[in-house]
Design a protein around this motif. Structure first.
Motif, mmCIF file in Angstrom:
data_model
loop_
_atom_site.group_PDB
_atom_site.id
_atom_site.type_symbol
_atom_site.label_atom_id
_atom_site.label_comp_id
_atom_site.label_asym_id
_atom_site.label_seq_id
_atom_site.Cartn_x
_atom_site.Cartn_y
_atom_site.Cartn_z
ATOM 1 N N GLN A 103 0.819 -1.208 0.000
ATOM 2 C CA GLN A 103 0.000 0.000 0.000
ATOM 3 C C GLN A 103 0.853 1.259 0.000
ATOM 4 O OE1 GLN A 103 -2.528 0.660 3.486
ATOM 5 N NE2 GLN A 103 -4.144 1.414 2.133
ATOM 6 N N HIS A 117 -7.169 -2.328 -6.213
ATOM 7 C CA HIS A 117 -7.482 -1.600 -4.982
ATOM 8 C C HIS A 117 -8.785 -2.125 -4.376
ATOM 9 C CE1 HIS A 117 -7.268 1.871 -2.246
ATOM 10 N NE2 HIS A 117 -8.582 1.915 -2.371
ATOM 11 N N THR A 121 -8.871 -4.074 -0.836
ATOM 12 C CA THR A 121 -9.641 -3.466 0.258
ATOM 13 C C THR A 121 -10.648 -4.452 0.826
ATOM 14 O OG1 THR A 121 -9.414 -1.263 -0.762
ATOM 15 C CG2 THR A 121 -11.156 -1.539 0.883
ATOM 16 N N LEU A 150 -7.101 0.112 6.137
ATOM 17 C CA LEU A 150 -8.450 0.247 5.596
ATOM 18 C C LEU A 150 -8.891 1.707 5.539
ATOM 19 C CD1 LEU A 150 -10.320 -2.769 7.204
ATOM 20 C CD2 LEU A 150 -10.030 -2.338 4.764
ATOM 21 N N ALA A 153 -7.240 3.132 2.580
ATOM 22 C CA ALA A 153 -7.824 2.606 1.347
ATOM 23 C C ALA A 153 -9.171 3.259 1.060
ATOM 24 C CB ALA A 153 -7.975 1.093 1.448
ATOM 25 N N VAL A 154 -9.975 3.448 2.104
ATOM 26 C CA VAL A 154 -11.265 4.119 1.935
ATOM 27 C C VAL A 154 -11.057 5.554 1.476
ATOM 28 C CG1 VAL A 154 -13.274 5.018 3.186
ATOM 29 C CG2 VAL A 154 -12.537 2.648 3.537
ATOM 30 N N GLY A 189 -15.501 -3.268 -1.931
ATOM 31 C CA GLY A 189 -14.488 -3.010 -0.913
ATOM 32 C C GLY A 189 -14.962 -2.001 0.112
ATOM 33 N N ALA A 193 -15.665 -2.627 4.072
ATOM 34 C CA ALA A 193 -15.002 -1.798 5.085
ATOM 35 C C ALA A 193 -16.025 -1.198 6.038
ATOM 36 C CB ALA A 193 -14.187 -0.704 4.396
#
Length: 347
Positions: A103, A117, A121, A150, A153-154, A189, A193
């Motif tokens: 990442q 991605h 995720t 996470l 990533a969000v 994803g 999350a």
């Protein structure tokens, strides 16, 4: 102490296969208490996991990008083996470490496309609260926690969406166009999350679902990157799954896309066929449980036919773009609903 996530995960085992339902359940809310997973599924799955374990790299990755590693990680998690002390615990922990290492610390980007991605995720969200992070690093300095990863990533996905005129996603984070295939991967994803307790803006989910609704026609076909539909079971399956997991089954698009799949339940897609089975399994499971039971039985028998001596599963269409790791991982996940263990499979 058993965490709430662990309770949720173990509770999920009770959903899915079998015949006992709660007498107090409302229509459409039946809780199905499972019967044991069949021997054919277990044989297929065990051989497949053995193959994946044999090809995992020392870094923990499965080659060909973060998304492929995420798919294989989910295949291990989906079987119900203890990810911390079970026989595949090192495979799980290695894959998680690989994703965290790959990442981008500044942007939160996982891999080299928004496809990667999205799947990465999703895999990290399914790992969160399940993988014991006190065991993850084995004395090494942690890169970051799964929760921190996470959140990054969000943020990456939401930032990409905010600058996109369609409020959806394409291959690159800064893309100005969108398509329903990449957007499905990223949105799943985000939904995973959110289910794991990570803060995801409601507007991000709402706008992405609106994009899918706008791409869905009254006959249940779903457009790719332009409005107007076009027959593709892959895209209709993605849309059905999105509407279900986002809890938007009341939208006309859900009934339309599910009907599209029902009418073509025996169809065999030769276009990205492994991707098709991955999404078709989940869409039918979410939309029509009884139909899924029959489809899943046929799917299991077909994959047993495709499985080679070494455990890899490769159909008559050959390898997918991610090689045998991708093909085997995706096809294992198409039968993993029989275990009904991953939180994203909750109905």
């Amino acid at each position: 102490m058993i965490s709430p996530r662990s309770i949720t995960r173990w509770g999920t085992l009770l959903l899915g296969i079998g015949g006992v339902t709660s007498p107090n359940a409302l229509p459409g809310q039946e809780v199905r208490i499972g019967s044991p997973v069949g021997a054919e599924v277990r044989t297929l799955y065990e051989k497949g996991l053995g193959y994946l374990a044999s090809i995992q790299e020392d870094s923990g990755s499965f080659g060909n990008g973060a998304g492929i590693t995420g798919i294989c990680l989910m295949a291990f998690l989906a079987s119900g083996e203890d990810p911390n002390f079970g026989r595949y615990s090192e495979n799980v922990q290695g894959a998680v470490r690989s994703l965290l290492a790959e990442q981008n610390a500044a942007t939160g980007y996982l891999g080299n496309s928004m496809y990667h991605h999205g799947f990465a995720t999703l895999a990290l969200a399914e790992s969160y609260g399940t993988v014991d992070e006190t065991l993850l690093w084995g004395g090494r300095t942690p890169i970051r926690s799964i929760g921190e990863s996470l959140e990054l990533a969000v943020r990456c996905a939401v930032t990409s969406q905010e600058q996109n005129p369609f409020h959806a996603w394409r291959y690159a984070p800064d893309a100005r166009d969108a398509d329903t295939s990449v957007s499905g991967a990223v949105l799943m994803g985000l939904l995973a999350a959110r289910n794991a307790g990570i803060e995801v803006p409601d507007v991000a989910i709402d706008q992405a679902v609106e994009y899918f609704a706008s791409m869905t026609t009254s006959d249940g076909s779903v457009g790719y990157s332009a409005f107007g539909g076009g027959e593709s079971l892959n895209r209709s399956a993605i849309a059905t799954l999105i509407f279900a997991v986002a809890k938007r089954k009341q939208l006309p698009g859900f009934a339309a896309t599910l009907g599209f799949l029902r009418d073509r339940i025996d169809y065999e897609s030769s276009y990205h066929p492994y991707y098709f089975r991955y999404y078709m399994a989940q869409a039918i499971f979410q939309g029509d449980f009884e139909l899924w039971r029959g489809w899943s039985r046929e799917n299991t028998l077909r994959l047993l036919d495709w499985q080679r001596v070494g455990g890899e599963i490769v159909g008559p269409f050959g390898q997918g773009q991610g090689g045998d790791a991708y093909t085997t991982g995706m096809l294992l996940l198409s039968v993993a609903l029989e275990y009904c263990f991953l939180p994203i499979y909750e109905r």
